[in-house]
Each structure stands twice: as C-alpha cells, then as structure tokens.
Design a protein around this motif. Structure first.
Motif, mmCIF file in Angstrom:
data_model
loop_
_atom_site.group_PDB
_atom_site.id
_atom_site.type_symbol
_atom_site.label_atom_id
_atom_site.label_comp_id
_atom_site.label_asym_id
_atom_site.label_seq_id
_atom_site.Cartn_x
_atom_site.Cartn_y
_atom_site.Cartn_z
ATOM 1 N N LEU A 45 -1.322 -1.961 9.364
ATOM 2 C CA LEU A 45 -1.357 -2.106 7.906
ATOM 3 C C LEU A 45 -0.358 -1.197 7.193
ATOM 4 O O LEU A 45 -0.309 -1.188 5.959
ATOM 5 N N SER A 46 0.445 -0.439 7.923
ATOM 6 C CA SER A 46 1.308 0.556 7.282
ATOM 7 C C SER A 46 2.236 -0.058 6.239
ATOM 8 O O SER A 46 2.406 0.514 5.155
ATOM 9 N N ASP A 47 2.823 -1.213 6.516
ATOM 10 C CA ASP A 47 3.693 -1.863 5.521
ATOM 11 C C ASP A 47 2.911 -2.310 4.292
ATOM 12 O O ASP A 47 3.373 -2.181 3.166
ATOM 13 N N ILE A 48 1.723 -2.845 4.530
ATOM 14 C CA ILE A 48 0.901 -3.357 3.437
ATOM 15 C C ILE A 48 0.427 -2.218 2.528
ATOM 16 O O ILE A 48 0.376 -2.369 1.312
ATOM 17 N N LEU A 49 0.109 -1.077 3.125
ATOM 18 C CA LEU A 49 -0.456 0.038 2.360
ATOM 19 C C LEU A 49 0.597 0.980 1.786
ATOM 20 O O LEU A 49 0.257 1.848 0.979
ATOM 21 N N SER A 50 1.852 0.800 2.166
ATOM 22 C CA SER A 50 2.884 1.703 1.639
ATOM 23 C C SER A 50 2.982 1.533 0.119
ATOM 24 O O SER A 50 2.834 0.445 -0.421
ATOM 25 N N GLY A 51 3.164 2.634 -0.552
ATOM 26 C CA GLY A 51 3.264 2.603 -2.003
ATOM 27 C C GLY A 51 1.942 2.805 -2.724
ATOM 28 O O GLY A 51 1.922 2.990 -3.936
ATOM 29 N N LEU A 52 0.825 2.756 -1.993
ATOM 30 C CA LEU A 52 -0.475 2.989 -2.612
ATOM 31 C C LEU A 52 -0.759 4.489 -2.648
ATOM 32 O O LEU A 52 -0.273 5.243 -1.803
ATOM 33 N N SER A 53 -1.587 4.903 -3.575
ATOM 34 C CA SER A 53 -2.015 6.296 -3.621
ATOM 35 C C SER A 53 -2.906 6.575 -2.410
ATOM 36 O O SER A 53 -3.455 5.651 -1.803
ATOM 37 N N LEU A 54 -3.066 7.843 -2.087
ATOM 38 C CA LEU A 54 -3.922 8.214 -0.958
ATOM 39 C C LEU A 54 -5.338 7.685 -1.161
ATOM 40 O O LEU A 54 -5.952 7.158 -0.228
ATOM 41 N N ARG A 55 -5.855 7.780 -2.370
ATOM 42 C CA ARG A 55 -7.204 7.287 -2.672
ATOM 43 C C ARG A 55 -7.322 5.788 -2.380
ATOM 44 O O ARG A 55 -8.297 5.341 -1.769
#
Length: 188
Positions: A45-55
């Motif tokens: 999921l690293s590509d999908i989650l990139s750009g999201l805040s840590l929360r």
C-alpha cells in the motif's frame, strides 16, 4: 476485539487457542503470528498511502483487511486513480459491518446449533478463494501460489498449528515470488 484487531482469521485462531488452553499469551501470540501477513499487505500500500498524514496512514492501515485490500488492488489494476479514499471508505464500511455482525453473531450464536453441520463452515474458505481469484495476474502467480499452498499443507500435516502453517506458506510464497520477479528482471 472486532474493532481493535479487525482481522477475522486471527480472531478465530486466538479464540480457538484461548478456548483450548485458556492461555491469553498463547492466544495473543497465535493471532499475532497469523497477522504477520499484514506486513506484506501494508508494504503493497506504500504508493496508495504516500502523501497522507501519519494519522490517516495509521487509520488506513488499521481498517485494512484482506477483503478491502484485495478489492482496492483489483480496482486499482483497472484504474490507477483508485487510491487511499477507496481503501479507507471500503475499510470503514468493512470494520463497521464486521463489528456489528460479530456482536450480533456472539449474541445470537449462543442459541444456534453448530452451523458447520449444515456445511456453512466453508464460507470463510470461499471468501479467500474469491479474493484470490480477484488477485490472479496470470501464470507468473502460479509457482508462488503452489509453493505457498504446498508449504502450508505440509506444515499442517507435520502437526504445527494452522496459524504458523499459514505464516510459513506466506513467507515461502513471497520468497518465491521475489525470486521469480528478480529472474524476470535479469532476463530483460
């Protein structure tokens, strides 16, 4: 447990372990061992989650289950624009339905007979078969899947707990998948 763990297979293994031995540590360890598969799921999921805040990343990881991960990946294969909002939306629906239905199941389950005697024990396996079908990407998947299946069956046959057999099968399948992909890159 359903809202905190959010992994049905590990919940089942943990409850079975606890019911059989009454050892909380053993039950927690068995559930955690089965959830090691989420290392690979979250890594994918690293590509999908990139750009999201840590929360938001932590929320997305917590509500990611086998089913919404498989659905997200299948939809993303058709449309690369499918991303975090799809994963999080499907995860929120899933965790809500899962928590309510397991609560209702616990309440109603005490009054129902053993449903496996009616052949309903196969539903869990059928869900995983349906997910696997959605993740099939062609003959390149065949060797890692066969190795994973064979190792899992072999470890169960040797008498190891099912949770450990699944982990062993997953690790071997991932290793073979890595080797197959590495070999293809070298050939190209």
């Amino acid at each position: 447990m359903s809202s905190i763990v959010h992994a049905g297979s590990s919940q089942i293994v943990a409850v079975e372990q606890f019911a059989g031995t009454s050892a909380v540590v053993g039950a927690a360890f068995a559930g955690a061992a089965l959830n090691l598969r989420y290392i690979g799921i979250v890594a994918s999921l690293s590509d999908i989650l990139s750009g999201l805040s840590l929360r938001m990343k932590l929320l997305a990881i917590h509500i990611t289950g086998d089913e919404n991960w498989a659905l997200t990946m299948a939809e993303r294969a058709k449309n690369p624009a499918v991303g975090a909002s799809f994963l999080i939306g499907s995860g929120l629906v899933m965790i809500s339905v899962w928590t309510v239905s397991t609560t209702l199941g616990a309440v109603a389950g005490s009054t129902l007979p053993n449903l496996e005697q009616f052949g309903l024990g196969f539903a869990f396996t059928a869900a995983f078969i349906a997910m696997a079908r959605g993740l099939w990407r062609g003959p390149a998947n065949l060797v890692p899947w066969i190795i994973s299946f064979a190792v899992t069956i072999g470890v169960v046959t040797l008498g190891a707990p099912k949770a450990y057999a699944i982990v062993a099968g997953a690790i071997c399948g991932l290793a073979v998948s890595h080797l197959v992909r590495s070999k293809k890159k070298v050939v190209l």
